[in-house]
Design a protein around this motif. Structure first.
Motif, mmCIF file in Angstrom:
data_model
loop_
_atom_site.group_PDB
_atom_site.id
_atom_site.type_symbol
_atom_site.label_atom_id
_atom_site.label_comp_id
_atom_site.label_asym_id
_atom_site.label_seq_id
_atom_site.Cartn_x
_atom_site.Cartn_y
_atom_site.Cartn_z
ATOM 1 N N UNK A 38 0.834 -1.207 0.000
ATOM 2 C CA UNK A 38 0.000 0.000 0.000
ATOM 3 C C UNK A 38 0.869 1.257 0.000
ATOM 4 N N UNK A 39 2.042 1.185 0.599
ATOM 5 C CA UNK A 39 2.945 2.338 0.605
ATOM 6 C C UNK A 39 3.516 2.585 -0.796
ATOM 7 N N UNK A 88 -8.735 3.977 2.740
ATOM 8 C CA UNK A 88 -9.013 3.546 4.111
ATOM 9 C C UNK A 88 -7.931 4.084 5.049
ATOM 10 N N UNK A 89 -8.258 4.075 6.326
ATOM 11 C CA UNK A 89 -7.238 4.393 7.329
ATOM 12 C C UNK A 89 -6.206 3.253 7.396
ATOM 13 N N UNK A 90 -4.936 3.527 7.605
ATOM 14 C CA UNK A 90 -4.334 4.841 7.838
ATOM 15 C C UNK A 90 -3.814 5.503 6.582
ATOM 16 N N UNK A 94 -1.573 9.836 2.333
ATOM 17 C CA UNK A 94 -1.256 10.086 0.923
ATOM 18 C C UNK A 94 -2.236 11.016 0.202
ATOM 19 N N UNK A 95 -3.314 11.416 0.856
ATOM 20 C CA UNK A 95 -4.318 12.231 0.179
ATOM 21 C C UNK A 95 -4.637 13.473 0.991
ATOM 22 N N UNK A 102 -14.131 7.951 6.352
ATOM 23 C CA UNK A 102 -13.719 8.961 5.378
ATOM 24 C C UNK A 102 -14.336 10.319 5.724
ATOM 25 N N UNK A 103 -15.624 10.309 6.040
ATOM 26 C CA UNK A 103 -16.295 11.554 6.405
ATOM 27 C C UNK A 103 -15.783 12.091 7.741
ATOM 28 N N UNK A 104 -15.549 11.202 8.679
ATOM 29 C CA UNK A 104 -15.047 11.633 9.985
ATOM 30 C C UNK A 104 -13.669 12.268 9.869
ATOM 31 N N UNK A 105 -12.893 11.829 8.887
ATOM 32 C CA UNK A 105 -11.572 12.414 8.675
ATOM 33 C C UNK A 105 -11.626 13.702 7.863
ATOM 34 N N UNK A 106 -12.850 14.129 7.492
ATOM 35 C CA UNK A 106 -13.020 15.423 6.825
ATOM 36 C C UNK A 106 -12.904 15.405 5.323
#
Length: 676
Positions: free
Chosen positions: A473-474, A508-510, A515-516, A537-541
């Motif tokens: 993923x990295x 997804x987290x983390x 990266x975005x 996603x919404x909770x992270x703004x």
């Protein structure tokens, strides 16, 4: 002096008239001045000038001067008639199937309890057709339904299409756009009339004047903050019917013209039939969501430009404003990009199955006049195979890996496989060229779709050698950051305002916060409605576009196209499912929902079945994102009036040349209340 353009069906007339608080124009058919919107009725040449001139020249000289003056005007009008061309977006599409079928003269329709019921016509009774009854009975037959205050008269008037004229209150550049939009409106009215139409029936009005006013003529680019609202007022002014559309921008005015066209219909009950429209109306309307999209995949099966134009016409009728063009995938690369011509040479199905720069610019311009912008997606890093396989021959190495590898189910979700090579610097150089061409051809710098879904980490693990990643993923995140750097370089050093990514493991987290950038990222959620990561996603703004696979995927329910494995996404998503789906809930921050998008992947369709797959289901989706009507959470049902309105909207789609599917048997339309 102020210039106004009076455009009717047979000529375009440019007059310079003394400035008035509003405006007026002169009709050369009746040779009488006409007052408009509170302006006084004046002579075209005021009396005081005529008297003064008569004294100076004498009656004979004045008559000669007037004859010469009139002759000049006539020559000018002939020149205008022969040189003025309506824009290419005017379509004269007539279909083999006519939705306005001839009514049975034995029957008449009466409005009862807000529905039309059929009765045997009594002797000397004035008959009413089903369409006229429907248009004047119960809820106004507008689609999508307006969001503001609404009044539509239950009375109608008859008219002929040549009685329509238009008056613009707008400066360039928006006025030229309005002229083209009105030309489309006019042609749609003309197309309602049968080709063999002849009548002795009389019109109820002298004139049908459309007045269009735009207060911000320089705001002619569609963005997420564009004002698309409008008001529409229709009233009788003496013997004239005046429809006044007011909007802040061209896009709102265009929506107003579309709504006006939905208040006009063909009534075949008089002996020869005639056009009708409501006698009065007052409508305030604005969309609930800024992003109202439709995605079409042209990579699995190629779609000719004309079929895409037809889709854009359907979108404009339903006030959708984003055409998300998923142009390429692992199967094919039909984009004939000027900077990297080998992409299409290696990736297109054939030389006649490509989109040239001219094709793209033509489609973008076509969409723009319909109030739609085009967002092209070149999906990366997955869904990238054929078209990327020319690197070794040019000394650039592998631009993509696991291309066409077997067994395919080890490296991708469907054949053929292919993913970009994140370790090859030449891959990013090619991406920059593609991005630059897309921005140049579309002119779109606010939204850019990066793709970014369904990366198969086994593909990279198997075919990339000598890499030291404990978590691929990295590597995916590193690819994304480098791709964004190339996008910024392609855009003159600055990233577009908003980058759209499909929901994926990277969203997804983390990984998402790593990266975005939330200030510039929008996640398009295609996962099922109950996907729990949506709330993270919404909770992270992060802002989101909803495209839930279990509600708004139009390609589902047609069985599997491969011999092995399950069908990708059964069952079929009916229009009722698309209409009732309302994913924004009380527990969700609706301010972060930019809008929604219906998606049509093309594994099992091409242009031959495109219309039926889209319409009228996409119309049901369109009302959800324009009006977001309340639904009965207890009964989970749709009101009968929605069925009637959508049936009429489907007939409009047919009349404009789109092959929309039927909603139910015609018997149900003729027998309301007995099918639900």
């Amino acid at each position: 002096m102020q210039t106004f353009v009076i455009l009717n069906l047979s000529r375009c007339i440019v007059l310079k008239l003394p400035t008035c608080r509003s405006a007026y124009y002169y009709t050369f058919v009746s040779r009488k001045p006409v007052g408009v919107l509170g302006c006084p009725v004046r002579d075209f040449i005021p009396d005081r000038y005529i008297k003064r001139t008569m004294k100076q020249m004498g009656k004979k000289k004045l008559l000669l001067a007037l004859l010469l003056f009139s002759g000049g005007f006539i020559l000018y009008f002939v020149w205008i008639q022969n040189t003025f061309e309506f824009p290419t977006i005017v379509h004269s599409l007539r279909t083999a199937y006519q939705t306005n079928m001839k009514s049975d003269p034995r029957w008449t329709w009466r409005c009862h309890n807000e529905r039309c019921e059929r009765h045997i016509k009594k002797e000397n009774e004035k008959s009413a057709s089903l369409i006229t009854c429907n248009m004047l009975c119960g809820q106004p037959k507008l689609w999508p339904f307006p969001t503001g205050s609404l009044y539509v008269s239950e009375d109608s008037v008859t008219f002929f299409y040549h009685q329509i004229s238009v008056l613009y209150f707008a400066k360039n550049p928006v006025r030229s756009l309005l002229e083209q939009s009105f030309a489309v409106f006019n042609q749609n009215v003309i197309n309602m009339v049968p080709t063999t139409y002849k009548t002795s029936y009389k019109s109820d009005i002298k004139r049908f004047l459309v007045v269009v006013s735009v207060t911000h003529p320089n705001q002619n680019k569609l963005t997420l903050s564009t004002d698309e609202s409008y008001t529409l007022a229709m009233n009788m002014n003496g013997d004239d019917l005046v429809a006044t559309i007011k909007a802040g921008t061209y896009f709102g005015a265009r929506h107003g013209l579309e709504t006006l066209s939905q208040l006009i219909w063909w009534d075949d009950h008089p002996p020869e039939g005639i056009l009708r429209t409501v006698k009065a109306a007052n409508i305030q309307d604005a969309p609930v969501f800024a992003y109202r999209g439709l995605m079409i995949d042209t990579a699995r099966n190629f779609m000719p430009v004309d079929s895409l134009k037809r889709t854009l016409i359907g979108m404009s009728m339903n006030k959708l404003n984003i055409f998300h063009w998923h142009m390429t995938d692992s199967q094919s690369f039909p984009f004939s990009t000027p900077s990297v011509p080998k992409m299409a040479q290696y990736g297109a199905y054939g030389p006649d199955m490509v989109y040239t720069p001219q094709d793209i610019q033509e489609l973008v311009e076509f969409a723009y006049h319909l109030g739609i912008r085009v967002v092209i997606e070149i999906d990366t890093p997955a869904h990238a195979g054929n078209g990327w396989n020319w690197g070794p021959e040019e000394g650039l190495g592998d631009l993509a890996v696991c291309v066409n590898e077997q067994p395919w189910n080890l490296y991708c979700g469907e054949p053929p496989c292919g993913q970009l090579n994140p370790l090859n610097p030449n891959t990013y150089e090619v991406l920059e060229k593609l991005y630059k061409d897309i921005i140049r051809l579309t002119g779109e710098t606010e939204l850019f779709h990066m793709g970014g879904d369904e990366v198969n980490l086994d593909c990279w693990g198997q075919f990339l050698k000598g890499i030291n990643y404990t978590d691929f993923h990295d590597l995916w995140g590193l690819f994304t950051m480098k791709a964004l750097e190339k996008l910024a370089s392609a855009n003159g050093g600055n990233l577009p305002s908003n980058m759209i990514f499909w929901s994926s493991n990277l969203s997804r987290r983390p990984y998402i916060t790593r990266y975005m950038d939330k200030s510039k990222t929008i996640i398009q959620i295609w996962s099922p409605s109950l996907w729990s990561d949506t709330y993270d996603i919404l909770a992270d703004g992060y802002r989101v576009i909803m495209s839930h696979v279990d509600a708004w995927y139009l390609d589902c329910g047609f069985g599997r196209w491969r011999e092995t494995g399950e069908a990708a996404c059964d069952p079929y998503r009916s229009w009722q499912t698309m209409y009732l789906h309302r994913p924004w809930q009380e527990s969700m921050d609706k301010n972060l929902v930019v809008g929604a998008e219906a998606c049509l992947w093309s594994e099992q369709l091409d242009a031959a079945s495109l219309d039926a797959r889209l319409w009228p289901r996409t119309s049901a989706f369109a009302e959800r994102v324009w009006s977001d009507p309340e639904k009965d959470v207890k009964m989970y049902t749709i009101k009968e009036s929605v069925y009637t309105r959508l049936t009429i909207q489907r007939d409009r789609l047919i009349s404009r040349g789109l092959g929309a599917e039927a909603l139910w048997p015609l018997w149900c339309s003729q027998n309301p209340g007995l099918c639900l």
